[in-house]
Design a protein around this motif. Structure first.
Motif, PDB file in Angstrom:
ATOM      1  N   ALA A  59     -15.308 -48.705  -8.966  1.00  0.00           N
ATOM      2  CA  ALA A  59     -17.357 -48.628  -8.429  1.00  0.00           C
ATOM      3  C   ALA A  59     -16.337 -48.956  -6.684  1.00  0.00           C
ATOM      4  O   ALA A  59     -17.083 -48.140  -6.309  1.00  0.00           O
ATOM      5  N   ILE A  60     -16.404 -49.589  -6.507  1.00  0.00           N
ATOM      6  CA  ILE A  60     -15.726 -49.771  -5.063  1.00  0.00           C
ATOM      7  C   ILE A  60     -15.108 -49.029  -5.021  1.00  0.00           C
ATOM      8  O   ILE A  60     -15.025 -48.277  -3.356  1.00  0.00           O
ATOM      9  N   PHE A  66     -15.690 -46.363  -1.572  1.00  0.00           N
ATOM     10  CA  PHE A  66     -14.714 -46.115  -0.248  1.00  0.00           C
ATOM     11  C   PHE A  66     -14.553 -45.277   0.119  1.00  0.00           C
ATOM     12  O   PHE A  66     -14.249 -44.192   0.980  1.00  0.00           O
ATOM     13  N   TYR A  67     -13.988 -44.876  -0.737  1.00  0.00           N
ATOM     14  CA  TYR A  67     -13.703 -43.281  -1.094  1.00  0.00           C
ATOM     15  C   TYR A  67     -14.945 -42.171  -0.288  1.00  0.00           C
ATOM     16  O   TYR A  67     -14.524 -41.231   0.339  1.00  0.00           O
ATOM     17  N   GLU A  68     -16.184 -42.726  -0.876  1.00  0.00           N
ATOM     18  CA  GLU A  68     -16.543 -41.436  -0.329  1.00  0.00           C
ATOM     19  C   GLU A  68     -17.362 -41.872   1.078  1.00  0.00           C
ATOM     20  O   GLU A  68     -17.408 -41.033   2.024  1.00  0.00           O
ATOM     21  N   HIS A  69     -17.276 -43.318   1.223  1.00  0.00           N
ATOM     22  CA  HIS A  69     -17.602 -42.917   2.811  1.00  0.00           C
ATOM     23  C   HIS A  69     -16.197 -42.869   3.487  1.00  0.00           C
ATOM     24  O   HIS A  69     -17.098 -42.196   4.590  1.00  0.00           O
ATOM     25  N   TRP A  70     -15.348 -42.940   2.822  1.00  0.00           N
ATOM     26  CA  TRP A  70     -13.997 -42.272   4.135  1.00  0.00           C
ATOM     27  C   TRP A  70     -14.221 -40.899   3.868  1.00  0.00           C
ATOM     28  O   TRP A  70     -14.340 -39.949   5.379  1.00  0.00           O
ATOM     29  N   GLN A  71     -14.447 -40.215   3.102  1.00  0.00           N
ATOM     30  CA  GLN A  71     -15.087 -38.752   2.811  1.00  0.00           C
ATOM     31  C   GLN A  71     -15.681 -38.120   4.274  1.00  0.00           C
ATOM     32  O   GLN A  71     -15.422 -37.188   4.543  1.00  0.00           O
ATOM     33  N   ILE A 104      -3.366 -57.080 -17.268  1.00  0.00           N
ATOM     34  CA  ILE A 104      -3.316 -56.890 -15.358  1.00  0.00           C
ATOM     35  C   ILE A 104      -2.492 -56.154 -15.462  1.00  0.00           C
ATOM     36  O   ILE A 104      -2.815 -55.201 -14.050  1.00  0.00           O
ATOM     37  N   ASN A 105      -1.690 -55.600 -15.419  1.00  0.00           N
ATOM     38  CA  ASN A 105      -1.029 -54.786 -15.096  1.00  0.00           C
ATOM     39  C   ASN A 105      -1.148 -53.225 -15.173  1.00  0.00           C
ATOM     40  O   ASN A 105      -0.936 -52.445 -14.196  1.00  0.00           O
ATOM     41  N   SER A 106      -2.276 -52.892 -16.579  1.00  0.00           N
ATOM     42  CA  SER A 106      -2.212 -51.806 -17.125  1.00  0.00           C
ATOM     43  C   SER A 106      -3.675 -51.630 -16.013  1.00  0.00           C
ATOM     44  O   SER A 106      -4.075 -50.697 -15.380  1.00  0.00           O
ATOM     45  N   ILE A 107      -4.662 -52.753 -15.736  1.00  0.00           N
ATOM     46  CA  ILE A 107      -6.059 -52.386 -14.793  1.00  0.00           C
ATOM     47  C   ILE A 107      -5.493 -52.247 -13.369  1.00  0.00           C
ATOM     48  O   ILE A 107      -6.260 -51.348 -12.867  1.00  0.00           O
ATOM     49  N   LEU A 108      -4.313 -52.831 -12.888  1.00  0.00           N
ATOM     50  CA  LEU A 108      -3.795 -52.508 -11.381  1.00  0.00           C
ATOM     51  C   LEU A 108      -3.261 -50.958 -11.660  1.00  0.00           C
ATOM     52  O   LEU A 108      -3.765 -50.411 -10.406  1.00  0.00           O
ATOM     53  N   SER A 109      -2.425 -50.861 -12.480  1.00  0.00           N
ATOM     54  CA  SER A 109      -1.474 -49.773 -12.451  1.00  0.00           C
ATOM     55  C   SER A 109      -3.246 -47.909 -12.509  1.00  0.00           C
ATOM     56  O   SER A 109      -3.154 -47.557 -11.787  1.00  0.00           O
ATOM     57  N   GLU A 110      -4.284 -48.148 -13.490  1.00  0.00           N
ATOM     58  CA  GLU A 110      -5.293 -47.485 -13.279  1.00  0.00           C
ATOM     59  C   GLU A 110      -5.701 -47.658 -12.119  1.00  0.00           C
ATOM     60  O   GLU A 110      -6.237 -45.933 -11.626  1.00  0.00           O
ATOM     61  N   LEU A 111      -6.135 -48.036 -11.677  1.00  0.00           N
ATOM     62  CA  LEU A 111      -7.184 -48.458 -10.093  1.00  0.00           C
ATOM     63  C   LEU A 111      -6.465 -47.000  -9.597  1.00  0.00           C
ATOM     64  O   LEU A 111      -6.747 -46.440  -8.829  1.00  0.00           O
ATOM     65  N   LYS A 112      -4.499 -47.638  -8.911  1.00  0.00           N
ATOM     66  CA  LYS A 112      -3.969 -47.053  -8.047  1.00  0.00           C
ATOM     67  C   LYS A 112      -3.493 -45.731  -8.238  1.00  0.00           C
ATOM     68  O   LYS A 112      -4.033 -45.440  -7.817  1.00  0.00           O
TER      69      LYS A 112
END
Length: 108
Positions: A13-14, A18-23, A57-65
């Motif tokens: 969600a964050i 942020f992506y929408e704001h950046w766009q 943790i690694n799975s979550i971070l990877s998916e977010l990236k």
């Protein structure tokens, strides 16, 4: 992406907001990737202080990236010249995203 983990949902969600704001603001690519990296690093710190397993943790971070990268690469494809092959744009954008994400600067 599995959306059943609260940390993953909040992170996505964050990143989406942020992506929408950046766009909308016509933001700088470097700013988007560095800020995304910092947000994901912050989520990492939180998760490491929780009872979340290292594997999760690694799975979550990877998916977010990967989510943030997909958004950015898709925008690169949309902005590319018509004569640029999409596969080349995606490949180059993938490399640039990973480099900037890790080093907070453009590759030489």
């Amino acid at each position: 992406m599995e959306w059943d983990d609260t940390s993953l949902m909040i992170g996505a969600a964050i990143i989406s907001e942020f992506y929408e704001h950046w766009q909308e603001s016509g933001g700088d690519d470097l700013e988007y990737i560095i800020t995304t990296s910092i947000v994901i690093r912050g989520i990492s710190v939180y998760l490491k202080n929780s009872e979340t397993s290292e594997q999760q943790i690694n799975s979550i971070l990877s998916e977010l990236k990967e989510y943030a990268k997909k958004l950015w690469i898709d925008s690169c494809v949309d902005a590319a010249d018509d004569d640029e092959p999409e596969s080349e744009v995606r490949q180059e954008s993938d490399y640039v995203f990973d480099y900037v994400f890790d080093n907070h600067e453009y590759p030489d």
